[in-house]
Design an enzyme around this catalytic site. Structure first.
Site, PDB file in Angstrom:
ATOM      1  N   LYS A 153       0.962  -1.255  -0.074  1.00 48.70           N
ATOM      2  CA  LYS A 153      -0.113  -0.073   0.124  1.00 48.70           C
ATOM      3  C   LYS A 153       0.704   1.140  -0.001  1.00 48.70           C
ATOM      4  O   LYS A 153       1.686   1.448   0.951  1.00 48.70           O
ATOM      5  CB  LYS A 153      -0.889  -0.003   1.384  1.00 48.70           C
ATOM      6  CG  LYS A 153      -1.866   1.183   1.298  1.00 48.70           C
ATOM      7  CD  LYS A 153      -3.038   0.877   0.461  1.00 48.70           C
ATOM      8  CE  LYS A 153      -3.662   2.329   0.204  1.00 48.70           C
ATOM      9  NZ  LYS A 153      -3.452   2.934  -1.112  1.00 48.70           N
ATOM     10  N   LYS A 213       5.327   1.676  -2.874  1.00 45.21           N
ATOM     11  CA  LYS A 213       5.358   3.267  -3.361  1.00 45.21           C
ATOM     12  C   LYS A 213       5.464   2.885  -5.073  1.00 45.21           C
ATOM     13  O   LYS A 213       6.335   1.859  -5.192  1.00 45.21           O
ATOM     14  CB  LYS A 213       6.352   4.026  -3.046  1.00 45.21           C
ATOM     15  CG  LYS A 213       6.251   5.390  -2.913  1.00 45.21           C
ATOM     16  CD  LYS A 213       5.417   5.764  -2.070  1.00 45.21           C
ATOM     17  CE  LYS A 213       5.110   7.287  -2.002  1.00 45.21           C
ATOM     18  NZ  LYS A 213       4.190   7.796  -0.846  1.00 45.21           N
ATOM     19  N   GLY A 272      -2.654   8.528  -4.377  1.00 42.11           N
ATOM     20  CA  GLY A 272      -1.695   9.361  -4.765  1.00 42.11           C
ATOM     21  C   GLY A 272      -0.489   9.803  -4.128  1.00 42.11           C
ATOM     22  O   GLY A 272      -0.425   9.217  -3.030  1.00 42.11           O
ATOM     23  N   ASP A 273       0.208  10.676  -4.679  1.00 43.28           N
ATOM     24  CA  ASP A 273       1.162  11.161  -4.056  1.00 43.28           C
ATOM     25  C   ASP A 273       1.557  12.448  -4.885  1.00 43.28           C
ATOM     26  O   ASP A 273       0.706  12.955  -5.591  1.00 43.28           O
ATOM     27  CB  ASP A 273       2.548  10.415  -3.822  1.00 43.28           C
ATOM     28  CG  ASP A 273       3.496  10.708  -3.049  1.00 43.28           C
ATOM     29  OD1 ASP A 273       3.340  10.713  -1.570  1.00 43.28           O
ATOM     30  OD2 ASP A 273       4.408  11.469  -3.402  1.00 43.28           O
ATOM     31  N   THR A 275      -4.341  13.774   5.123  1.00 46.29           N
ATOM     32  CA  THR A 275      -3.047  13.811   5.419  1.00 46.29           C
ATOM     33  C   THR A 275      -2.652  14.984   6.163  1.00 46.29           C
ATOM     34  O   THR A 275      -2.063  15.028   7.371  1.00 46.29           O
ATOM     35  CB  THR A 275      -2.126  13.648   4.317  1.00 46.29           C
ATOM     36  OG1 THR A 275      -2.370  12.645   3.438  1.00 46.29           O
ATOM     37  CG2 THR A 275      -0.678  13.583   4.574  1.00 46.29           C
ATOM     38  N   SER A 318      -6.876   5.790   3.615  1.00 43.76           N
ATOM     39  CA  SER A 318      -6.863   5.123   2.505  1.00 43.76           C
ATOM     40  C   SER A 318      -7.287   3.694   2.741  1.00 43.76           C
ATOM     41  O   SER A 318      -8.134   2.948   2.261  1.00 43.76           O
ATOM     42  CB  SER A 318      -5.475   4.971   1.876  1.00 43.76           C
ATOM     43  OG  SER A 318      -5.283   6.045   0.918  1.00 43.76           O
TER      44      SER A 318
HETATM   45  P1  NDP Z   1       1.349  17.811  -4.496  1.00 42.64           P
HETATM   46  O1  NDP Z   1       1.970  17.512  -5.781  1.00 42.64           O
HETATM   47  O2  NDP Z   1       0.038  17.808  -4.111  1.00 42.64           O
HETATM   48  O3  NDP Z   1       2.257  18.894  -4.047  1.00 42.64           O
HETATM   49  C1  NDP Z   1       3.464  19.075  -3.543  1.00 42.64           C
HETATM   50  C2  NDP Z   1       3.742  20.576  -3.218  1.00 42.64           C
HETATM   51  O4  NDP Z   1       5.449  20.821  -3.061  1.00 42.64           O
HETATM   52  C3  NDP Z   1       3.677  21.514  -4.526  1.00 42.64           C
HETATM   53  O5  NDP Z   1       3.050  22.784  -4.093  1.00 42.64           O
HETATM   54  C4  NDP Z   1       5.125  21.617  -5.056  1.00 42.64           C
HETATM   55  O6  NDP Z   1       5.012  22.828  -5.979  1.00 42.64           O
HETATM   56  C5  NDP Z   1       5.690  21.754  -3.889  1.00 42.64           C
HETATM   57  N1  NDP Z   1       7.176  21.467  -4.019  1.00 42.64           N
HETATM   58  C6  NDP Z   1       7.637  20.344  -4.875  1.00 42.64           C
HETATM   59  N2  NDP Z   1       9.108  20.390  -4.297  1.00 42.64           N
HETATM   60  C7  NDP Z   1       9.297  21.583  -4.110  1.00 42.64           C
HETATM   61  C8  NDP Z   1      10.621  21.971  -3.711  1.00 42.64           C
HETATM   62  N3  NDP Z   1      11.646  21.490  -4.101  1.00 42.64           N
HETATM   63  N4  NDP Z   1      10.437  23.444  -3.223  1.00 42.64           N
HETATM   64  C9  NDP Z   1       9.475  23.904  -2.879  1.00 42.64           C
HETATM   65  N5  NDP Z   1       8.254  23.619  -3.006  1.00 42.64           N
HETATM   66  C10 NDP Z   1       8.294  22.225  -3.861  1.00 42.64           C
HETATM   67  O7  NDP Z   1       2.116  16.575  -3.466  1.00 42.64           O
HETATM   68  P2  NDP Z   1       1.507  16.230  -2.026  1.00 42.64           P
HETATM   69  O8  NDP Z   1       1.149  17.313  -1.110  1.00 42.64           O
HETATM   70  O9  NDP Z   1       0.731  15.009  -2.281  1.00 42.64           O
HETATM   71  O10 NDP Z   1       2.814  15.496  -1.352  1.00 42.64           O
HETATM   72  C11 NDP Z   1       3.628  16.483  -0.464  1.00 42.64           C
HETATM   73  C12 NDP Z   1       4.602  15.484   0.265  1.00 42.64           C
HETATM   74  O11 NDP Z   1       3.627  14.940   1.209  1.00 42.64           O
HETATM   75  C13 NDP Z   1       5.279  14.505  -0.436  1.00 42.64           C
HETATM   76  O12 NDP Z   1       6.571  14.233   0.433  1.00 42.64           O
HETATM   77  C14 NDP Z   1       4.596  13.382  -0.349  1.00 42.64           C
HETATM   78  O13 NDP Z   1       5.230  12.124  -0.366  1.00 42.64           O
HETATM   79  C15 NDP Z   1       4.089  13.369   0.988  1.00 42.64           C
HETATM   80  N6  NDP Z   1       2.566  12.729   1.527  1.00 42.64           N
HETATM   81  C16 NDP Z   1       1.590  12.905   0.604  1.00 42.64           C
HETATM   82  C17 NDP Z   1       0.559  12.237   1.173  1.00 42.64           C
HETATM   83  C18 NDP Z   1      -0.709  12.335   0.409  1.00 42.64           C
HETATM   84  O14 NDP Z   1      -1.773  11.824   0.671  1.00 42.64           O
HETATM   85  N7  NDP Z   1      -0.778  13.033  -0.810  1.00 42.64           N
HETATM   86  C19 NDP Z   1       0.397  11.392   2.259  1.00 42.64           C
HETATM   87  C20 NDP Z   1       1.718  11.283   3.007  1.00 42.64           C
HETATM   88  C21 NDP Z   1       2.765  12.030   2.733  1.00 42.64           C
HETATM   89  P3  NDP Z   1       4.884  22.838  -7.462  1.00 42.64           P
HETATM   90  O15 NDP Z   1       3.499  22.739  -7.694  1.00 42.64           O
HETATM   91  O16 NDP Z   1       5.129  24.496  -7.568  1.00 42.64           O
HETATM   92  O17 NDP Z   1       5.808  21.933  -7.896  1.00 42.64           O
HETATM   93  O1  2IT Z   2       3.215   8.777   1.623  1.00 42.52           O
HETATM   94  C1  2IT Z   2       2.020   8.438   1.692  1.00 42.52           C
HETATM   95  O2  2IT Z   2       1.772   8.175   2.600  1.00 42.52           O
HETATM   96  C2  2IT Z   2       0.912   8.601   0.672  1.00 42.52           C
HETATM   97  N1  2IT Z   2       1.316   9.256  -0.661  1.00 42.52           N
HETATM   98  C3  2IT Z   2      -0.475   8.018   0.705  1.00 42.52           C
HETATM   99  C4  2IT Z   2      -0.418   6.526   0.621  1.00 42.52           C
HETATM  100  C5  2IT Z   2      -1.697   5.871   0.378  1.00 42.52           C
HETATM  101  O3  2IT Z   2      -1.721   4.698  -0.016  1.00 42.52           O
HETATM  102  O4  2IT Z   2      -2.864   6.678   0.682  1.00 42.52           O
END
Ligand code: NDP
Ligand code: 2IT
Length: 450
Positions: free
Chosen positions: A95, A131, A170-171, A215, A382
């Site tokens: 997952k 992943k 998603g991620d 999240t 999830s």
């Molecule tokens: P998104 O794609 O929705 O958003 C990512 C954000 O980070 C965007 O605003 C992007 O900007 C910005 N970003 C990326 N790289 C950089 C950088 N080098 N400097 C500054 N800003 C940056 O992704 P998520 O919000 O889903 O994911 C964010 C983090 O959280 C990741 O590490 C992911 O693995 C983690 N995560 C996500 C989960 C989820 O459910 N979605 C769950 C748990 C963890 P821009 O659009 O301008 O590139």
């Molecule tokens: O980093 C993470 O935990 C995620 N992107 C969410 C993973 C999921 O299966 O909901």
């Protein structure tokens, strides 16, 4: 600080991991961070060494790499590389999310799959770790291009998936639109409506209410537990959040709902500073609906200062929430935050703080909420989505949110318990690593050498 010296078995496994994965420094970083905190367990549990659990755990069960050919809008044939790391299935089906980002490579997938394994274990739910993703850059692509890419990606990945085998979500770069195209292609190829094969689905077709928010909301619930335990409060506090995507947005939302002032956020274009507080609705519309950046937000809203190309960490705050990407907060950033009086850092992104930054925080006694605990709310919901799908049920937003709060509290309690027992009471990093590890380790021992 108790027990920071590396045990000979841990040193030996680290050497093997470094040799085996020498071209993947980001994976080595994640492994080092976890293994470096497991020393105190080895005396109490000699079977960890005798059954060589650590070396086994550092090797993914399966790694997939595949070609993803697709046609762009002007008729050029393009090629990307697709990945899925099926890291551990001892606690349930693989997952974890899919990431579409140009920086994706096998090392990134492996570090994320490794982290996911411990995170998913911490939730207490029946989910293994995985992943996936591709080095596809969604930036500037048309809707049709994204659809064709997703269809090609799924044309290979589908044979490896299943509600009891491997369940993506998603991620970064993968949200509701991409999950829709991916699920549509999966359904077509398999001729089955297997809702539980993906999470983060649309609300009308098997998705869970509150998954989108989960999240970020979970990050703030976790931060709030840390604050309460340490005699601090969110109400009236000054906060900064990096990123402006899914995790950042709903971290901002929940912080504001709980009375904090969020004065800055950021993305790849730069940082916006707004002393009156970020306007969540406008930011959400710019980021989620229009797929635009914070520079656009700054142009639309009064009283916003836009700092082009700058990181958010120079903005003074009480509490900081890195919610963008790995290694986005380095040693200099950490020093800046500390000199500006930060009291807590809570990781929304996966591994956002470099080891050097974490050392600065440790030295300065800053409370740190580790990613694998703090951001586990997304994958936890999830799993609740999978549960609803399996039972053909549909829970209200409030029901899901309440379960999320309960799960985040339980993760926090696990971190506190393990930190207390094996490290120092507020070393939530060690607490999360140990708590996540123990459950995986016990299952591995039960299954024998497989
Ligand atoms: P998104 O794609 O929705 O958003 C990512 C954000 O980070 C965007 O605003 C992007 O900007 C910005 N970003 C990326 N790289 C950089 C950088 N080098 N400097 C500054 N800003 C940056 O992704 P998520 O919000 O889903 O994911 C964010 C983090 O959280 C990741 O590490 C992911 O693995 C983690 N995560 C996500 C989960 C989820 O459910 N979605 C769950 C748990 C963890 P821009 O659009 O301008 O590139
Ligand atoms: O980093 C993470 O935990 C995620 N992107 C969410 C993973 C999921 O299966 O909901």
């Amino acid at each position: 600080m108790k027990h920071r010296r590396a045990h000979p078995y841990i040193r030996q496994v680290l050497e093997i991991v470094k040799k085996r994965n020498h071209s993947e420094p980001i994976f080595i970083q994640a492994v080092q961070e976890v293994l470096g905190t497991l020393g105190p367990l080895l005396e109490e549990h000699p079977e960890i060494e005798s059954q060589n659990l650590l070396e086994r755990l550092c090797e993914p069960e399966r790694q997939l790499i595949f070609r993803v050919p697709w046609k762009d809008d002007v008729g050029n044939v393009r090629v990307n590389r697709g990945f899925r790391t099926e890291f551990s299935s001892v606690l349930g089906p693989y997952k974890g999310g899919l990431r579409f980002h140009p920086a994706v490579n096998m090392g990134v997938m492996k570090f994320l799959g490794f982290e996911q394994t411990f995170k998913n274990s911490l939730t207490g739910l029946s989910i293994g770790g995985g992943k996936g993703g591709a080095d596809f850059d969604p930036e500037g692509k048309s809707d049709d291009e994204v659809m064709r890419f997703c269809q090609s990606f799924m044309s290979e990945l589908f044979r490896h998936l299943g509600p009891r085998r491997d369940v993506p979500a998603g991620d970064m770069g993968v949200g509701a639109r991409e999950i829709g195209y991916l699920f549509g292609q999966y359904k077509r190829l398999t001729n089955q409506y297997e809702m539980g094969v993906m999470t983060g689905k649309g609300i009308g077709w098997g998705g869970s209410l509150a998954r989108k928010e989960a999240t970020g909301f979970g990050v703030v619930y976790f931060a709030n537990s840390m604050l309460e335990t340490n005699g601090l409060r969110l109400d009236g506090a000054r906060c900064i959040v990096s990123g402006a995507g899914n995790v950042a947005l709903y971290t901002i939302r929940k912080l504001q709902q709980l009375g904090a002032q969020v004065v800055a956020c950021s993305d790849i274009t730069g940082t916006v500073v707004q002393e009156s507080g970020i306007d969540f609705d406008r930011l959400r519309a710019v980021s989620e609906d229009e797929r635009k950046h914070v520079d656009t937000y700054a142009g639309l809203v009064h009283g916003v200062e836009f700092r082009e190309g700058r990181k958010v960490w120079e903005v003074p705050c009480d509490y900081a929430f890195p919610c963008a990407t790995q290694n986005e907060l380095d040693e200099d950033d950490a020093k800046k935050l500390v000199s500006n009086g930060v009291k807590l850092v809570c990781e929304g992104a996966n591994m956002p703080c470099t080891p050097e930054a974490l050392a600065v925080f440790r030295e300065a006694d800053i409370i740190v909420g580790p990613a694998k605990a703090a951001n586990a709310g997304g994958v936890a919901v999830s799993a609740l989505e999978m549960q609803q799908n399996a039972g053909l049920e549909r829970w209200t937003f409030q029901e899901v949110d309440e379960q999320l709060q309960t799960i985040m509290k339980s993760i926090f309690n696990t971190c506190v318990h393990c930190a207390d027992k094996y490290a120092t009471p507020t070393d939530y990093i060690a607490g999360a690593n140990i708590g996540g590890f123990l459950r995986v380790a016990q299952a591995m021992l039960s299954f024998g050498v497989v």
